[in-house]
Design a protein around this motif. Structure first.
Motif, PDB file in Angstrom:
ATOM      1  N   CYS A 195       0.800  -1.237   0.126  1.00  0.00           N
ATOM      2  CA  CYS A 195      -0.007  -0.079  -0.035  1.00  0.00           C
ATOM      3  C   CYS A 195       0.795   1.137   0.070  1.00  0.00           C
ATOM      4  N   ARG A 196       2.005   1.226   0.561  1.00  0.00           N
ATOM      5  CA  ARG A 196       2.872   2.457   0.638  1.00  0.00           C
ATOM      6  C   ARG A 196       3.338   2.629  -0.722  1.00  0.00           C
ATOM      7  N   ARG A 197       3.687   1.565  -1.546  1.00  0.00           N
ATOM      8  CA  ARG A 197       4.525   1.719  -2.776  1.00  0.00           C
ATOM      9  C   ARG A 197       3.160   2.171  -3.780  1.00  0.00           C
ATOM     10  N   GLU A 198       2.152   2.082  -3.520  1.00  0.00           N
ATOM     11  CA  GLU A 198       0.976   2.255  -4.439  1.00  0.00           C
ATOM     12  C   GLU A 198       0.100   3.543  -3.891  1.00  0.00           C
ATOM     13  N   HIS A 199       0.453   3.815  -2.779  1.00  0.00           N
ATOM     14  CA  HIS A 199      -0.108   4.990  -2.162  1.00  0.00           C
ATOM     15  C   HIS A 199      -1.582   4.984  -1.904  1.00  0.00           C
ATOM     16  N   LYS A 200      -1.917   3.654  -1.345  1.00  0.00           N
ATOM     17  CA  LYS A 200      -3.323   3.467  -1.124  1.00  0.00           C
ATOM     18  C   LYS A 200      -3.550   3.140   0.459  1.00  0.00           C
ATOM     19  N   PRO A 201      -4.650   3.298   0.927  1.00  0.00           N
ATOM     20  CA  PRO A 201      -5.010   3.091   2.446  1.00  0.00           C
ATOM     21  C   PRO A 201      -4.995   1.615   2.670  1.00  0.00           C
ATOM     22  N   ALA A 223      -8.581   1.028  12.558  1.00  0.00           N
ATOM     23  CA  ALA A 223      -7.691   2.183  12.135  1.00  0.00           C
ATOM     24  C   ALA A 223      -7.159   2.009  10.694  1.00  0.00           C
ATOM     25  N   THR A 224      -7.122   3.124   9.934  1.00  0.00           N
ATOM     26  CA  THR A 224      -6.776   3.292   8.578  1.00  0.00           C
ATOM     27  C   THR A 224      -5.990   4.336   8.476  1.00  0.00           C
ATOM     28  N   GLN A 225      -5.128   3.977   7.254  1.00  0.00           N
ATOM     29  CA  GLN A 225      -4.032   4.954   6.820  1.00  0.00           C
ATOM     30  C   GLN A 225      -3.490   4.832   5.581  1.00  0.00           C
ATOM     31  N   ILE A 226      -2.918   5.696   5.051  1.00  0.00           N
ATOM     32  CA  ILE A 226      -1.964   5.362   3.867  1.00  0.00           C
ATOM     33  C   ILE A 226      -0.516   5.364   4.156  1.00  0.00           C
ATOM     34  N   PRO A 227       0.060   4.394   4.212  1.00  0.00           N
ATOM     35  CA  PRO A 227       1.195   4.284   4.666  1.00  0.00           C
ATOM     36  C   PRO A 227       2.209   5.166   4.245  1.00  0.00           C
ATOM     37  N   THR A 228       3.100   5.597   5.068  1.00  0.00           N
ATOM     38  CA  THR A 228       4.381   6.644   4.717  1.00  0.00           C
ATOM     39  C   THR A 228       5.635   6.181   5.077  1.00  0.00           C
ATOM     40  N   ALA A 229       6.603   6.529   4.576  1.00  0.00           N
ATOM     41  CA  ALA A 229       8.107   5.989   4.901  1.00  0.00           C
ATOM     42  C   ALA A 229       8.225   6.477   6.647  1.00  0.00           C
ATOM     43  N   GLU A 230       7.565   7.596   7.055  1.00  0.00           N
ATOM     44  CA  GLU A 230       7.706   7.996   8.328  1.00  0.00           C
ATOM     45  C   GLU A 230       6.922   7.176   9.296  1.00  0.00           C
ATOM     46  N   ALA A 231       5.877   6.618   8.770  1.00  0.00           N
ATOM     47  CA  ALA A 231       5.057   5.764   9.940  1.00  0.00           C
ATOM     48  C   ALA A 231       5.510   4.140   9.878  1.00  0.00           C
ATOM     49  N   THR A 232       4.803   3.578  10.700  1.00  0.00           N
ATOM     50  CA  THR A 232       5.084   2.095  10.475  1.00  0.00           C
ATOM     51  C   THR A 232       3.931   1.363  10.821  1.00  0.00           C
ATOM     52  N   ALA A 233       3.882   0.002  10.558  1.00  0.00           N
ATOM     53  CA  ALA A 233       2.675  -0.952  10.583  1.00  0.00           C
ATOM     54  C   ALA A 233       2.200  -0.878  11.874  1.00  0.00           C
ATOM     55  N   LEU A 234       3.092  -1.185  12.904  1.00  0.00           N
ATOM     56  CA  LEU A 234       3.056  -1.252  14.372  1.00  0.00           C
ATOM     57  C   LEU A 234       2.153  -0.287  14.934  1.00  0.00           C
ATOM     58  N   LEU A 235       2.273   1.077  14.235  1.00  0.00           N
ATOM     59  CA  LEU A 235       1.685   2.279  14.837  1.00  0.00           C
ATOM     60  C   LEU A 235       0.171   2.200  14.366  1.00  0.00           C
ATOM     61  N   LEU A 236      -0.100   1.643  13.105  1.00  0.00           N
ATOM     62  CA  LEU A 236      -1.482   1.470  12.810  1.00  0.00           C
ATOM     63  C   LEU A 236      -2.017   0.386  13.644  1.00  0.00           C
TER      64      LEU A 236
END
Length: 312
Positions: free
Chosen positions: A170-176, A275-288
């Motif tokens: 999802c980070r690569r494709e900029h999808k939530p 919880a939903t998010q568009i993954p970014t390089a600054e965030a982590t899956a654990l925080l989601l």
């Protein structure tokens, strides 16, 4: 024989999927003639197409030409092996380079075998069949290790593995990406009242009902631990996640399992955190996941048998 292998692997559906990558149409046609009766054949005529096909179609094996004009076969192999979503796909290089150093380099990159041009149909068929059989064996054993023994749905280990893959995808494709945590309300009381055998049956029925609410192939339900379940929903925004949460509540209500010791109903209910998010390089899956856990805590503290959603 590969056909016998398919019969012995529970859950195997359809023919093995083979991705043929070559920039020369004549070579693709030749390989298609060899494999079309035993495999579902996919094709790519460039390295870029190969990467897209591998990520979206998840083939069981890739026949990869080394020399291509845009991205070489070696570069394609490197990229696939670095990506957790494609790293396990076996790759056979198809090449006219017959030097030992070339083969050694290919093995270092992660290839499982080499086929020399011009292609000998008997040899290429035998080598592909052998590698596909090994892949199916590996998939079967891995899937068995990643299933929950009680409910039959994927276990916590599978959740952790797929979370990493879905996050990168999802980070690569900029999808939530959406994480859903589900807790059976007052389950300890249920066990104390009805007994552990009834509790086990409750979890089995609950997991089956929750599974029925997930309609897309990539949506994943796992047993997270004890009476908790978790869902991974790639490409799902907050609006879609809320709809899924509502559907999860509805299928549990439709079960109508008696729970005389619950404070919120005389039937089994669930509390849900989303919880939903568009993954970014600054965030982590654990925080989601932690955000979903926080939302679940809110559901419980505000009366249970409800959904709480947070959008990061």
């Amino acid at each position: 024989m590969l056909n016998h292998m398919q019969e012995r692997l529970p859950g195997f559906v359809g023919r093995p999927r083979l991705l043929v990558v070559d920039d020369q149409p004549i070579n693709i046609r030749a390989l298609n003639e060899i494999f079309k009766d035993e495999y579902e054949c996919l094709f790519a005529t460039s390295g870029e197409q190969a990467l897209i096909q591998a990520r979206t179609q998840k083939p069981d094996l890739i026949l990869l030409d080394v020399m291509m004009p845009d991205i070489s076969g070696h570069q394609v192999c490197q990229t696939l092996k670095k990506d957790p979503t494609t790293a396990d796909i076996p790759i056979i290089f198809v090449t006219s380079q017959n030097e030992d150093m070339d083969e050694a380099y290919g093995f270092e990159l992660g290839a499982v075998d080499f086929i020399s041009k011009p292609i000998n149909p008997v040899i290429v068929r035998a080598r592909v069949k052998s590698q596909v059989a090994l892949k199916l064996q590996y998939d079967f054993m891995r899937n068995m290790a990643l299933l929950d023994g009680l409910t039959g749905v994927p276990n916590r280990r599978r959740f952790d593995e797929e979370l990493k893959k879905y996050w990168l995808m999802c980070r690569r494709e900029h999808k939530p990406l959406t994480v859903v945590l589900i807790d059976v309300d007052f389950f300890k009381r249920y066990n104390d009242c009805y007994g552990h055998l009834a509790g086990d049956d409750c979890l089995r029925q609950t997991s089956k009902a929750l599974q029925s609410a997930l309609k897309r192939p990539l949506d994943l339900l796992c047993r997270y631990g004890g009476e908790e379940f978790a869902c991974l929903l790639p490409y799902t925004d907050a609006q879609g996640a809320q709809k899924v949460g509502d559907t999860l509540q509805q299928v549990i209500a439709a079960l109508g399992l008696a729970h005389s010791q619950s404070d919120v109903s005389d039937k089994v209910t669930v509390s849900i955190g989303i919880a939903t998010q568009i993954p970014t390089a600054e965030a982590t899956a654990l925080l989601l996941v932690e955000a979903a856990d926080g939302a679940l805590y809110q559901s419980k503290s505000q009366g249970r048998a409800q959904n709480q959603l947070v959008e990061l």
